[in-house]
Design a protein around this motif. Structure first.
Motif, PDB file in Angstrom:
ATOM      1  N   LEU A   6       0.888  -1.278  -0.018  1.00  0.00           N
ATOM      2  CA  LEU A   6      -0.034   0.006  -0.030  1.00  0.00           C
ATOM      3  C   LEU A   6       0.973   1.247   0.163  1.00  0.00           C
ATOM      4  O   LEU A   6       0.688   1.960  -0.843  1.00  0.00           O
ATOM      5  CB  LEU A   6      -1.087   0.019   1.285  1.00  0.00           C
ATOM      6  CG  LEU A   6      -1.787   1.268   1.307  1.00  0.00           C
ATOM      7  CD1 LEU A   6      -2.779   1.269   0.177  1.00  0.00           C
ATOM      8  CD2 LEU A   6      -2.429   1.188   2.669  1.00  0.00           C
ATOM      9  N   ILE A   7       2.051   1.057   0.796  1.00  0.00           N
ATOM     10  CA  ILE A   7       2.518   2.398   0.817  1.00  0.00           C
ATOM     11  C   ILE A   7       3.531   2.560  -0.270  1.00  0.00           C
ATOM     12  O   ILE A   7       3.650   3.539  -0.947  1.00  0.00           O
ATOM     13  CB  ILE A   7       3.926   2.261   1.939  1.00  0.00           C
ATOM     14  CG1 ILE A   7       2.962   2.318   3.120  1.00  0.00           C
ATOM     15  CG2 ILE A   7       5.023   3.480   1.795  1.00  0.00           C
ATOM     16  CD1 ILE A   7       3.862   1.977   4.456  1.00  0.00           C
ATOM     17  N   ILE A   8       3.990   1.443  -1.205  1.00  0.00           N
ATOM     18  CA  ILE A   8       4.653   1.750  -2.342  1.00  0.00           C
ATOM     19  C   ILE A   8       3.820   2.193  -3.509  1.00  0.00           C
ATOM     20  O   ILE A   8       4.037   2.982  -4.231  1.00  0.00           O
ATOM     21  CB  ILE A   8       5.385   0.359  -2.719  1.00  0.00           C
ATOM     22  CG1 ILE A   8       6.463  -0.085  -1.857  1.00  0.00           C
ATOM     23  CG2 ILE A   8       6.075   0.167  -4.276  1.00  0.00           C
ATOM     24  CD1 ILE A   8       7.043  -1.502  -1.777  1.00  0.00           C
ATOM     25  N   ILE A   9       2.657   1.239  -3.410  1.00  0.00           N
ATOM     26  CA  ILE A   9       1.380   1.676  -4.592  1.00  0.00           C
ATOM     27  C   ILE A   9       1.276   3.069  -4.476  1.00  0.00           C
ATOM     28  O   ILE A   9       0.946   4.101  -5.164  1.00  0.00           O
ATOM     29  CB  ILE A   9       0.515   0.793  -4.674  1.00  0.00           C
ATOM     30  CG1 ILE A   9       0.983  -0.676  -5.428  1.00  0.00           C
ATOM     31  CG2 ILE A   9      -0.565   1.351  -5.274  1.00  0.00           C
ATOM     32  CD1 ILE A   9      -0.091  -1.650  -5.088  1.00  0.00           C
ATOM     33  N   GLY A  10       1.031   3.739  -3.041  1.00  0.00           N
ATOM     34  CA  GLY A  10       0.503   5.060  -2.426  1.00  0.00           C
ATOM     35  C   GLY A  10       1.556   5.938  -3.005  1.00  0.00           C
ATOM     36  O   GLY A  10       1.314   7.150  -3.619  1.00  0.00           O
ATOM     37  N   ALA A  11       2.898   5.526  -3.035  1.00  0.00           N
ATOM     38  CA  ALA A  11       4.027   6.757  -3.221  1.00  0.00           C
ATOM     39  C   ALA A  11       3.843   6.792  -4.792  1.00  0.00           C
ATOM     40  O   ALA A  11       4.062   8.028  -5.209  1.00  0.00           O
ATOM     41  CB  ALA A  11       5.127   5.906  -2.736  1.00  0.00           C
ATOM     42  N   ALA A  12       3.767   5.909  -5.416  1.00  0.00           N
ATOM     43  CA  ALA A  12       3.716   5.854  -6.912  1.00  0.00           C
ATOM     44  C   ALA A  12       2.486   6.528  -7.267  1.00  0.00           C
ATOM     45  O   ALA A  12       2.749   7.510  -8.255  1.00  0.00           O
ATOM     46  CB  ALA A  12       3.839   4.487  -7.704  1.00  0.00           C
ATOM     47  N   ALA A  13       1.415   6.307  -6.759  1.00  0.00           N
ATOM     48  CA  ALA A  13       0.328   7.249  -7.373  1.00  0.00           C
ATOM     49  C   ALA A  13       0.304   8.474  -6.792  1.00  0.00           C
ATOM     50  O   ALA A  13      -0.311   9.235  -7.720  1.00  0.00           O
ATOM     51  CB  ALA A  13      -1.000   6.370  -6.587  1.00  0.00           C
ATOM     52  N   GLY A  14       0.795   8.676  -5.484  1.00  0.00           N
ATOM     53  CA  GLY A  14       0.712  10.153  -5.368  1.00  0.00           C
ATOM     54  C   GLY A  14       1.697  11.013  -6.078  1.00  0.00           C
ATOM     55  O   GLY A  14       1.357  12.135  -6.265  1.00  0.00           O
ATOM     56  N   PHE A  15       2.705  10.631  -6.496  1.00  0.00           N
ATOM     57  CA  PHE A  15       3.585  11.022  -7.281  1.00  0.00           C
ATOM     58  C   PHE A  15       3.052  11.256  -8.498  1.00  0.00           C
ATOM     59  O   PHE A  15       3.195  12.607  -8.985  1.00  0.00           O
ATOM     60  CB  PHE A  15       4.888  10.029  -7.486  1.00  0.00           C
ATOM     61  CG  PHE A  15       5.827  10.649  -8.643  1.00  0.00           C
ATOM     62  CD1 PHE A  15       6.901  11.554  -8.158  1.00  0.00           C
ATOM     63  CD2 PHE A  15       6.089  10.214  -9.912  1.00  0.00           C
ATOM     64  CE1 PHE A  15       7.644  12.173  -9.136  1.00  0.00           C
ATOM     65  CE2 PHE A  15       6.997  10.796 -10.536  1.00  0.00           C
ATOM     66  CZ  PHE A  15       7.833  11.748 -10.237  1.00  0.00           C
ATOM     67  N   LEU A  16       2.623  10.341  -9.458  1.00  0.00           N
ATOM     68  CA  LEU A  16       1.670  10.755 -10.577  1.00  0.00           C
ATOM     69  C   LEU A  16       0.769  11.609 -10.348  1.00  0.00           C
ATOM     70  O   LEU A  16       0.552  12.434 -11.261  1.00  0.00           O
ATOM     71  CB  LEU A  16       1.412   9.135 -11.043  1.00  0.00           C
ATOM     72  CG  LEU A  16       0.626   9.143 -12.635  1.00  0.00           C
ATOM     73  CD1 LEU A  16       1.540   9.625 -13.382  1.00  0.00           C
ATOM     74  CD2 LEU A  16      -0.068   7.894 -12.717  1.00  0.00           C
ATOM     75  N   ALA A  17      -0.216  11.454  -9.425  1.00  0.00           N
ATOM     76  CA  ALA A  17      -1.228  12.548  -9.177  1.00  0.00           C
ATOM     77  C   ALA A  17      -0.529  14.001  -8.883  1.00  0.00           C
ATOM     78  O   ALA A  17      -1.089  14.786  -9.635  1.00  0.00           O
ATOM     79  CB  ALA A  17      -2.322  12.069  -8.108  1.00  0.00           C
ATOM     80  N   THR A  18       0.318  13.818  -8.174  1.00  0.00           N
ATOM     81  CA  THR A  18       0.942  15.301  -8.046  1.00  0.00           C
ATOM     82  C   THR A  18       1.402  15.855  -9.316  1.00  0.00           C
ATOM     83  O   THR A  18       1.403  17.159  -9.477  1.00  0.00           O
ATOM     84  CB  THR A  18       1.997  15.457  -6.917  1.00  0.00           C
ATOM     85  OG1 THR A  18       3.005  14.575  -7.178  1.00  0.00           O
ATOM     86  CG2 THR A  18       1.059  15.277  -5.547  1.00  0.00           C
ATOM     87  N   ARG A  19       2.096  15.455  -9.906  1.00  0.00           N
ATOM     88  CA  ARG A  19       2.528  15.680 -11.229  1.00  0.00           C
ATOM     89  C   ARG A  19       1.600  16.076 -12.390  1.00  0.00           C
ATOM     90  O   ARG A  19       1.518  17.019 -13.060  1.00  0.00           O
ATOM     91  CB  ARG A  19       3.443  14.757 -11.836  1.00  0.00           C
ATOM     92  CG  ARG A  19       4.715  14.348 -10.907  1.00  0.00           C
ATOM     93  CD  ARG A  19       5.571  15.676 -10.713  1.00  0.00           C
ATOM     94  NE  ARG A  19       6.745  15.390  -9.703  1.00  0.00           N
ATOM     95  CZ  ARG A  19       6.529  15.655  -8.268  1.00  0.00           C
ATOM     96  NH1 ARG A  19       5.517  16.132  -8.015  1.00  0.00           N
ATOM     97  NH2 ARG A  19       7.683  15.338  -7.700  1.00  0.00           N
ATOM     98  N   LEU A  20       0.508  15.139 -12.273  1.00  0.00           N
ATOM     99  CA  LEU A  20      -0.433  15.288 -13.430  1.00  0.00           C
ATOM    100  C   LEU A  20      -1.323  16.649 -12.954  1.00  0.00           C
ATOM    101  O   LEU A  20      -1.839  17.523 -13.834  1.00  0.00           O
ATOM    102  CB  LEU A  20      -1.620  14.323 -13.440  1.00  0.00           C
ATOM    103  CG  LEU A  20      -1.177  13.243 -13.898  1.00  0.00           C
ATOM    104  CD1 LEU A  20      -1.842  11.845 -13.977  1.00  0.00           C
ATOM    105  CD2 LEU A  20      -0.725  13.126 -15.781  1.00  0.00           C
TER     106      LEU A  20
END
Length: 79
Positions: A6-20
């Motif tokens: 959850l932390i790894i997927i959350g970090a990746a999703a958060g990174f992508l969302a903040t960039r988008l």
């Protein structure tokens, strides 16, 4: 294993969302955004999957229409 995933997927999703969304956030905020976003998204998806029959199709149609309206307003012809 579940919380680490959850932390790894959350970090990746958060990174992508903040960039988008063009948001400048530090690493803990980015991870928190991703984790909470995964929780909210998972909850919404579960609710939609448990709704049966025409209601799920109706909700999907409304969400799809809202997405198309947003895309049209964002990327459509300028007045």
């Amino acid at each position: 294993m579940g919380i680490i995933a959850l932390i790894i997927i959350g970090a990746a999703a958060g990174f992508l969302a903040t960039r988008l969304m063009k948001i400048d956030a530090d690493v803990p905020t980015t991870v928190a955004i991703g984790i909470f976003g995964a929780l909210v998204g998972g909850l919404v998806l579960r609710v939609l999957l448990t709704i049966s029959g025409w209601m799920a199709g109706f909700v999907g149609a409304v969400l799809g229409a809202m997405l198309l309206i947003w895309l049209w307003q964002t990327y459509g012809p300028r007045r």
